[in-house]
Design a protein around this motif. Structure first.
Motif, PDB file in Angstrom:
ATOM      1  N   GLY A   1       0.739  -1.257  -0.105  1.00  0.00           N
ATOM      2  CA  GLY A   1      -0.091  -0.337   0.267  1.00  0.00           C
ATOM      3  C   GLY A   1       1.215   1.049  -0.103  1.00  0.00           C
ATOM      4  N   GLU A   2       0.443   2.270  -0.392  1.00  0.00           N
ATOM      5  CA  GLU A   2       1.168   3.340  -1.003  1.00  0.00           C
ATOM      6  C   GLU A   2       0.180   4.816  -0.302  1.00  0.00           C
ATOM      7  N   ILE A   3       0.544   5.668   0.417  1.00  0.00           N
ATOM      8  CA  ILE A   3      -0.303   7.269   0.072  1.00  0.00           C
ATOM      9  C   ILE A   3       0.440   7.925  -0.307  1.00  0.00           C
ATOM     10  N   GLN A   4      -0.289   8.514  -1.073  1.00  0.00           N
ATOM     11  CA  GLN A   4       0.708   9.754  -1.662  1.00  0.00           C
ATOM     12  C   GLN A   4       0.245  11.206  -0.817  1.00  0.00           C
ATOM     13  N   LEU A   5       0.877  11.675  -0.072  1.00  0.00           N
ATOM     14  CA  LEU A   5       0.534  12.349   0.373  1.00  0.00           C
ATOM     15  C   LEU A   5       1.095  13.917  -0.238  1.00  0.00           C
ATOM     16  N   GLN A   6      -0.252  15.146  -0.314  1.00  0.00           N
ATOM     17  CA  GLN A   6      -0.560  16.136  -1.340  1.00  0.00           C
ATOM     18  C   GLN A   6      -0.279  17.680  -0.392  1.00  0.00           C
ATOM     19  N   ASP A   7       0.501  17.821  -1.234  1.00  0.00           N
ATOM     20  CA  ASP A   7       0.974  18.627  -0.490  1.00  0.00           C
ATOM     21  C   ASP A   7      -0.286  20.123  -0.088  1.00  0.00           C
ATOM     22  N   VAL A   8      -0.269  20.833   0.655  1.00  0.00           N
ATOM     23  CA  VAL A   8      -0.947  22.408   1.394  1.00  0.00           C
ATOM     24  C   VAL A   8      -0.287  23.556   1.210  1.00  0.00           C
ATOM     25  N   ASN A   9      -0.686  24.884   0.878  1.00  0.00           N
ATOM     26  CA  ASN A   9      -0.019  25.552   0.914  1.00  0.00           C
ATOM     27  C   ASN A   9       0.098  26.096   2.055  1.00  0.00           C
ATOM     28  N   ASP A  10       1.426  25.796   3.168  1.00  0.00           N
ATOM     29  CA  ASP A  10       1.429  26.335   4.347  1.00  0.00           C
ATOM     30  C   ASP A  10       2.469  26.847   4.859  1.00  0.00           C
ATOM     31  N   HIS A  11       3.305  26.784   3.945  1.00  0.00           N
ATOM     32  CA  HIS A  11       4.699  27.839   4.596  1.00  0.00           C
ATOM     33  C   HIS A  11       4.545  29.163   3.389  1.00  0.00           C
ATOM     34  N   ALA A  12       4.845  30.101   3.797  1.00  0.00           N
ATOM     35  CA  ALA A  12       5.483  30.917   3.260  1.00  0.00           C
ATOM     36  C   ALA A  12       6.902  31.433   2.446  1.00  0.00           C
TER      37      ALA A  12
ATOM     38  N   LEU B 126       9.322  26.073   1.704  1.00  0.00           N
ATOM     39  CA  LEU B 126       9.039  24.687   1.736  1.00  0.00           C
ATOM     40  C   LEU B 126       8.116  24.006   0.750  1.00  0.00           C
ATOM     41  N   ASP B 127       7.243  24.409   0.605  1.00  0.00           N
ATOM     42  CA  ASP B 127       5.838  24.086  -0.183  1.00  0.00           C
ATOM     43  C   ASP B 127       6.759  23.233  -1.724  1.00  0.00           C
ATOM     44  N   VAL B 128       5.713  22.507  -2.393  1.00  0.00           N
ATOM     45  CA  VAL B 128       6.287  22.246  -3.776  1.00  0.00           C
ATOM     46  C   VAL B 128       5.708  22.419  -4.673  1.00  0.00           C
ATOM     47  N   GLY B 129       5.740  22.189  -6.330  1.00  0.00           N
ATOM     48  CA  GLY B 129       4.700  21.700  -6.887  1.00  0.00           C
ATOM     49  C   GLY B 129       4.136  23.758  -6.918  1.00  0.00           C
ATOM     50  N   SER B 130       3.124  23.416  -6.945  1.00  0.00           N
ATOM     51  CA  SER B 130       1.646  24.492  -8.010  1.00  0.00           C
ATOM     52  C   SER B 130       1.829  25.591  -6.340  1.00  0.00           C
ATOM     53  N   ASN B 131       2.707  25.119  -5.078  1.00  0.00           N
ATOM     54  CA  ASN B 131       2.779  25.841  -4.046  1.00  0.00           C
ATOM     55  C   ASN B 131       3.693  26.413  -3.264  1.00  0.00           C
ATOM     56  N   THR B 132       5.008  26.673  -4.476  1.00  0.00           N
ATOM     57  CA  THR B 132       5.799  26.916  -3.685  1.00  0.00           C
ATOM     58  C   THR B 132       6.096  28.392  -4.933  1.00  0.00           C
ATOM     59  N   VAL B 133       6.807  28.964  -4.546  1.00  0.00           N
ATOM     60  CA  VAL B 133       7.563  30.871  -5.325  1.00  0.00           C
ATOM     61  C   VAL B 133       7.182  30.909  -6.642  1.00  0.00           C
ATOM     62  N   GLN B 134       5.514  31.380  -6.698  1.00  0.00           N
ATOM     63  CA  GLN B 134       5.189  30.906  -8.340  1.00  0.00           C
ATOM     64  C   GLN B 134       5.617  32.383  -9.396  1.00  0.00           C
ATOM     65  N   ASN B 135       5.981  33.487  -8.337  1.00  0.00           N
ATOM     66  CA  ASN B 135       6.545  34.591  -9.400  1.00  0.00           C
ATOM     67  C   ASN B 135       7.374  35.473  -7.845  1.00  0.00           C
ATOM     68  N   TYR B 136       7.530  36.380  -8.701  1.00  0.00           N
ATOM     69  CA  TYR B 136       8.521  37.553  -8.519  1.00  0.00           C
ATOM     70  C   TYR B 136       7.864  39.048  -8.743  1.00  0.00           C
ATOM     71  N   THR B 137       7.197  40.158  -7.559  1.00  0.00           N
ATOM     72  CA  THR B 137       7.306  41.397  -8.050  1.00  0.00           C
ATOM     73  C   THR B 137       8.532  42.491  -7.368  1.00  0.00           C
ATOM     74  N   ILE B 138       8.293  44.168  -7.979  1.00  0.00           N
ATOM     75  CA  ILE B 138       9.413  44.746  -7.329  1.00  0.00           C
ATOM     76  C   ILE B 138       8.722  45.950  -7.088  1.00  0.00           C
ATOM     77  N   SER B 139       8.733  46.417  -6.336  1.00  0.00           N
ATOM     78  CA  SER B 139       7.643  48.173  -6.145  1.00  0.00           C
ATOM     79  C   SER B 139       8.032  48.907  -7.782  1.00  0.00           C
ATOM     80  N   THR B 140       6.972  49.608  -7.663  1.00  0.00           N
ATOM     81  CA  THR B 140       7.555  50.233  -9.474  1.00  0.00           C
ATOM     82  C   THR B 140       7.997  51.435  -8.709  1.00  0.00           C
ATOM     83  N   ASN B 141       9.002  51.216  -9.843  1.00  0.00           N
ATOM     84  CA  ASN B 141      10.297  52.640 -10.049  1.00  0.00           C
ATOM     85  C   ASN B 141      10.876  53.089 -11.387  1.00  0.00           C
TER      86      ASN B 141
END
Length: 192
Positions: free
Chosen positions: A119-130, A160-175
């Motif tokens: 048997g196996e359990i696939q443990l799905q990630d939740v977005n619980d880390h910033a 620490l999250d993976v897949g679609s729960n990890t960093v998706q983009n970066y932004t910078i203040s407009t200047n």
């Protein structure tokens, strides 16, 4: 001479038993479940009796037991219903780190007659880390002679999250002086 004659049949028996066990494990089907990490203790994973095609009576008379790989028992079998329950909350990052997918293995032992079911359990990630930068402030040393369009790599944020729960983009203040480009690395991470 007599000793070597007795050892040969024993070696063949041991070899035959090992071979049969390997064939049995290789040919057996695997029961697969999927659970979100941080799901509450006692939550239903699945109905083992139904998934094995056994009645509750068969499950009990065959002495069904759950065996986890490792020292920690993660699942419990509720005999009266055949339900497989979580014994505790499971934290994907703690159990698998950055490995994705996170798969936890267990066995179902039926004692009479003896049968092991994988048997196996696939443990799905939740977005619980910033995501976090390791430093609060990033200092860039830019030469006065740098041309417009010069690129200065920044350190990535740790998540620490993976897949679609990890960093998706970066932004910078407009200047008026800087803008941010994000590149995708072959490992799937985004780099600013």
């Amino acid at each position: 001479m007599e000793t070597s004659l007795h050892k040969a049949p024993q070696k063949r028996q041991v070899t035959a038993i090992i071979f049969l066990l390997l064939l049995w494990e290789a040919g057996s089907a695997t029961i697969t479940y999927s659970v979100l990490e941080e799901t509450d203790r006692g939550s239903l994973v699945g109905n083992l009796a139904k998934d094995l095609g056994l009645s509750l009576r068969e499950l009990i008379t065959r002495g069904a037991q759950i065996l986890s790989k490792g020292n920690k028992q993660l699942l419990q079998l509720e005999q009266k219903s055949g339900n497989l329950l979580l014994k505790e909350k499971l934290d994907r990052e703690e159990l698998c780190g950055s490995t994705n997918p996170c798969i936890l293995h267990f066995q179902v032992l039926l004692k009479s007659p003896v049968q092991f079911i994988q048997g196996e359990i696939q443990l799905q990630d939740v977005n619980d880390h910033a995501p976090e930068f390791m430093e609060d402030e990033i200092l860039l040393k830019i030469l006065e002679s740098s041309l417009p369009g010069a690129v200065f790599p920044l350190k990535i944020a740790q998540d620490l999250d993976v897949g679609s729960n990890t960093v998706q983009n970066y932004t910078i203040s407009t200047n008026a002086h800087f803008h941010l480009l994000t590149r995708n690395h072959s490992d799937g991470r985004k780099y600013p």
